[in-house]
Design a protein around this motif. Structure first.
Motif, PDB file in Angstrom:
ATOM      1  N   ARG A   1       6.739   6.891  45.614  1.00  8.02           N
ATOM      2  CA  ARG A   1       6.765   6.928  47.073  1.00  8.02           C
ATOM      3  C   ARG A   1       5.338   6.948  47.610  1.00  8.02           C
ATOM      4  N   THR A   2       5.129   6.221  48.698  1.00 11.56           N
ATOM      5  CA  THR A   2       3.792   6.180  49.277  1.00 11.56           C
ATOM      6  C   THR A   2       3.780   6.420  50.776  1.00 11.56           C
ATOM      7  N   ARG A   3       4.926   6.401  51.419  1.00 11.64           N
ATOM      8  CA  ARG A   3       5.013   6.719  52.845  1.00 11.64           C
ATOM      9  C   ARG A   3       6.296   7.500  53.069  1.00 11.64           C
ATOM     10  N   LYS A   4       6.422   8.038  54.254  1.00  9.66           N
ATOM     11  CA  LYS A   4       7.595   8.871  54.527  1.00  9.66           C
ATOM     12  C   LYS A   4       8.906   8.093  54.456  1.00  9.66           C
ATOM     13  N   ASP A   5       8.834   6.777  54.620  1.00 11.01           N
ATOM     14  CA  ASP A   5      10.054   5.975  54.603  1.00 11.01           C
ATOM     15  C   ASP A   5       9.976   4.828  53.602  1.00 11.01           C
ATOM     16  N   ASN A   6       9.089   4.957  52.603  1.00 14.34           N
ATOM     17  CA  ASN A   6       8.885   3.862  51.668  1.00 14.34           C
ATOM     18  C   ASN A   6       9.050   4.350  50.239  1.00 14.34           C
ATOM     19  N   GLU A   7       9.812   3.618  49.444  1.00 19.25           N
ATOM     20  CA  GLU A   7      10.059   4.016  48.065  1.00 19.25           C
ATOM     21  C   GLU A   7      10.229   2.783  47.190  1.00 19.25           C
ATOM     22  N   PHE A   8       9.609   2.810  46.002  1.00 17.89           N
ATOM     23  CA  PHE A   8       9.798   1.777  44.984  1.00 17.89           C
ATOM     24  C   PHE A   8      10.616   2.419  43.887  1.00 17.89           C
ATOM     25  N   ARG A   9      11.811   1.944  43.657  1.00 18.15           N
ATOM     26  CA  ARG A   9      12.754   2.664  42.807  1.00 18.15           C
ATOM     27  C   ARG A   9      13.382   1.746  41.776  1.00 18.15           C
ATOM     28  N   ASP A  10      13.875   2.352  40.727  1.00 15.53           N
ATOM     29  CA  ASP A  10      14.463   1.581  39.637  1.00 15.53           C
ATOM     30  C   ASP A  10      15.434   2.477  38.885  1.00 15.53           C
ATOM     31  N   LYS A  11      16.230   1.882  38.024  1.00 16.79           N
ATOM     32  CA  LYS A  11      17.095   2.662  37.140  1.00 16.79           C
ATOM     33  C   LYS A  11      17.151   1.990  35.785  1.00 16.79           C
ATOM     34  N   HIS A  12      17.338   2.813  34.750  1.00 12.64           N
ATOM     35  CA  HIS A  12      17.245   2.354  33.370  1.00 12.64           C
ATOM     36  C   HIS A  12      18.457   2.869  32.607  1.00 12.64           C
ATOM     37  N   PRO A  13      19.241   1.989  31.987  1.00 13.08           N
ATOM     38  CA  PRO A  13      20.479   2.416  31.340  1.00 13.08           C
ATOM     39  C   PRO A  13      20.236   3.461  30.252  1.00 13.08           C
ATOM     40  N   LEU A  14      20.802   4.629  30.428  1.00 12.83           N
ATOM     41  CA  LEU A  14      20.709   5.702  29.432  1.00 12.83           C
ATOM     42  C   LEU A  14      21.679   6.799  29.854  1.00 12.83           C
ATOM     43  N   ARG A  15      22.650   7.069  29.013  1.00 15.06           N
ATOM     44  CA  ARG A  15      23.644   8.112  29.300  1.00 15.06           C
ATOM     45  C   ARG A  15      23.266   9.352  28.491  1.00 15.06           C
ATOM     46  N   ILE A  16      22.965  10.453  29.183  1.00 12.01           N
ATOM     47  CA  ILE A  16      22.442  11.650  28.540  1.00 12.01           C
ATOM     48  C   ILE A  16      23.467  12.778  28.638  1.00 12.01           C
ATOM     49  N   GLY A  17      23.722  13.435  27.509  1.00  9.30           N
ATOM     50  CA  GLY A  17      24.649  14.555  27.470  1.00  9.30           C
ATOM     51  C   GLY A  17      23.924  15.874  27.265  1.00  9.30           C
ATOM     52  N   ASN A  18      24.672  16.920  27.002  1.00  5.78           N
ATOM     53  CA  ASN A  18      24.118  18.247  26.784  1.00  5.78           C
ATOM     54  C   ASN A  18      23.161  18.275  25.599  1.00  5.78           C
ATOM     55  N   ASP A  19      22.038  18.948  25.786  1.00  4.89           N
ATOM     56  CA  ASP A  19      21.095  19.258  24.705  1.00  4.89           C
ATOM     57  C   ASP A  19      20.552  18.035  23.987  1.00  4.89           C
ATOM     58  N   GLU A  20      20.456  16.916  24.668  1.00  4.64           N
ATOM     59  CA  GLU A  20      19.848  15.713  24.095  1.00  4.64           C
ATOM     60  C   GLU A  20      18.380  15.661  24.498  1.00  4.64           C
ATOM     61  N   TRP A  21      17.505  15.660  23.519  1.00  2.00           N
ATOM     62  CA  TRP A  21      16.070  15.595  23.783  1.00  2.00           C
ATOM     63  C   TRP A  21      15.639  14.162  24.073  1.00  2.00           C
ATOM     64  N   HIS A  22      14.797  14.013  25.091  1.00  3.06           N
ATOM     65  CA  HIS A  22      14.185  12.724  25.389  1.00  3.06           C
ATOM     66  C   HIS A  22      12.772  12.967  25.905  1.00  3.06           C
ATOM     67  N   THR A  23      11.919  11.962  25.746  1.00  9.74           N
ATOM     68  CA  THR A  23      10.574  12.035  26.312  1.00  9.74           C
ATOM     69  C   THR A  23      10.476  11.066  27.481  1.00  9.74           C
ATOM     70  N   PHE A  24       9.800  11.520  28.529  1.00  6.32           N
ATOM     71  CA  PHE A  24       9.610  10.729  29.736  1.00  6.32           C
ATOM     72  C   PHE A  24       8.135  10.767  30.112  1.00  6.32           C
ATOM     73  N   GLY A  25       7.579   9.620  30.429  1.00  8.18           N
ATOM     74  CA  GLY A  25       6.164   9.565  30.753  1.00  8.18           C
ATOM     75  C   GLY A  25       5.866   8.565  31.855  1.00  8.18           C
ATOM     76  N   VAL A  26       4.679   8.707  32.435  1.00  9.10           N
ATOM     77  CA  VAL A  26       4.220   7.754  33.438  1.00  9.10           C
ATOM     78  C   VAL A  26       2.714   7.599  33.300  1.00  9.10           C
TER      79      VAL A  26
END
Length: 300
Positions: free
Chosen positions: A160-185
């Motif tokens: 997000r860079t302004r109060k009404d502006n957003e660059f968004r995406d989604k990535h297929p991944l179904r996560i359940g209880n106690d599943e470890w994953h790493t996320f970075g940017v």
């Protein structure tokens, strides 16, 4: 017994020390979550800015906040993990109070557990937010490493860079209880790159997506306003930050696996952030690009 001469042994040791990291081999099942930092060489050239491993009591560098703290929620270190416990309503947050950075790399390893399923599910969110003490812009400068709910079919990311502006995406991944994953940017002056389990999953190159604001890390269990929620917890094994020196200032480039899986470009739009901050999920209209087109400029 096999014996090796001293010169040969010395050469072998030098090769082990100075050989550049190879691209990760992602063929077949991985033994556990892999990380971008060791896949793309972020540790090189003294680039580590800070690291949190969560040993001992929760340090004073962390600020706990949110209405959920009044409804049985808490933030603490538990068994070497930063833990956000919720009650049955209200958001719980943990924000790092150290000085932020406009550019660099951030990565964490985390998991979720939900207790019961009679009510609504919390959203698990890791964001970069303006450093403590700066104007928070009501969330209009935030960059999400991930946002998901248990049993969602995708992980969501945004910048997000302004109060009404957003660059968004989604990535297929179904996560359940106690599943470890790493996320970075990774944020450079020219590009934002998102990573899940050491794979590049999204690249944003439009200048208007990069705010240049000094950012710090925040973990959040986000409730839906006014609704009863399923008690849950979010646990982080570690979180780390690097400057861009790790690859001599160059952005991380997709490897063969990333290109084969496909890398998307976030969709851009103008959306009232009140809809986002209220906890509701907006419908997504995404522009996705498969392997060969990851490097193309995003559509205007």
């Amino acid at each position: 017994m096999l014996r090796r001469s001293a010169p040969l042994l010395a050469l072998a040791l030098l090769a082990a020390l100075f050989t550049a990291p190879a691209s990760a081999d992602h063929a077949g099942p991985a033994p556990g979550p892999t990380a971008a930092y060791n896949t793309y060489g972020w540790w090189q050239h003294g680039s580590l800015r800070w690291r949190e491993e969560f040993h001992g009591a929760l340090g004073s560098d962390w600020k706990a906040s949110g209405a959920g703290l009044r409804h049985g929620g808490n933030v603490r270190n538990q068994n070497g993990m930063l833990t956000l416990n919720t009650g049955d309503r209200g958001t719980v947050r943990a924000t790092l109070k150290r000085g932020g950075a406009a550019y660099g790399r951030w990565e964490t390893r985390l998991r979720l557990r939900r207790y019961g399923n009679a009510a609504d599910n919390y959203s698990v969110v890791t964001e970069l937010v303006p450093e403590v003490g700066r104007n928070q812009w009501c969330g209009a400068r935030n960059v999400a490493l991930e946002k998901y709910r248990i049993r969602w079919n995708a992980v969501r990311t945004y910048a997000r860079t302004r109060k009404d502006n957003e660059f968004r995406d989604k990535h297929p991944l179904r996560i359940g209880n106690d599943e470890w994953h790493t996320f970075g940017v990774e944020i450079t002056p020219d590009r934002i790159t998102w990573f899940i389990d050491a794979h590049i999953v999204g690249i944003e190159e439009r200048p208007e997506a990069i705010s240049g604001t000094p950012l710090t890390i925040r973990f959040k269990m986000q409730a839906q306003n006014g609704k009863q929620m399923n008690r849950s917890r979010m646990q982080m094994d570690w979180v780390r930050s690097w400057n861009l020196n790790g690859t001599r200032g160059e952005a991380s480039e997709p490897n063969a696996h990333d290109r084969n899986e496909g890398i998307s470009t976030p969709s851009a739009g103008t959306y009232p952030l009140g809809l986002q901050l209220g906890g509701g999920a907006l419908p997504l209209s995404l522009t996705s690009h498969r392997a060969e087109s990851w490097f193309r400029p995003a559509p205007a």
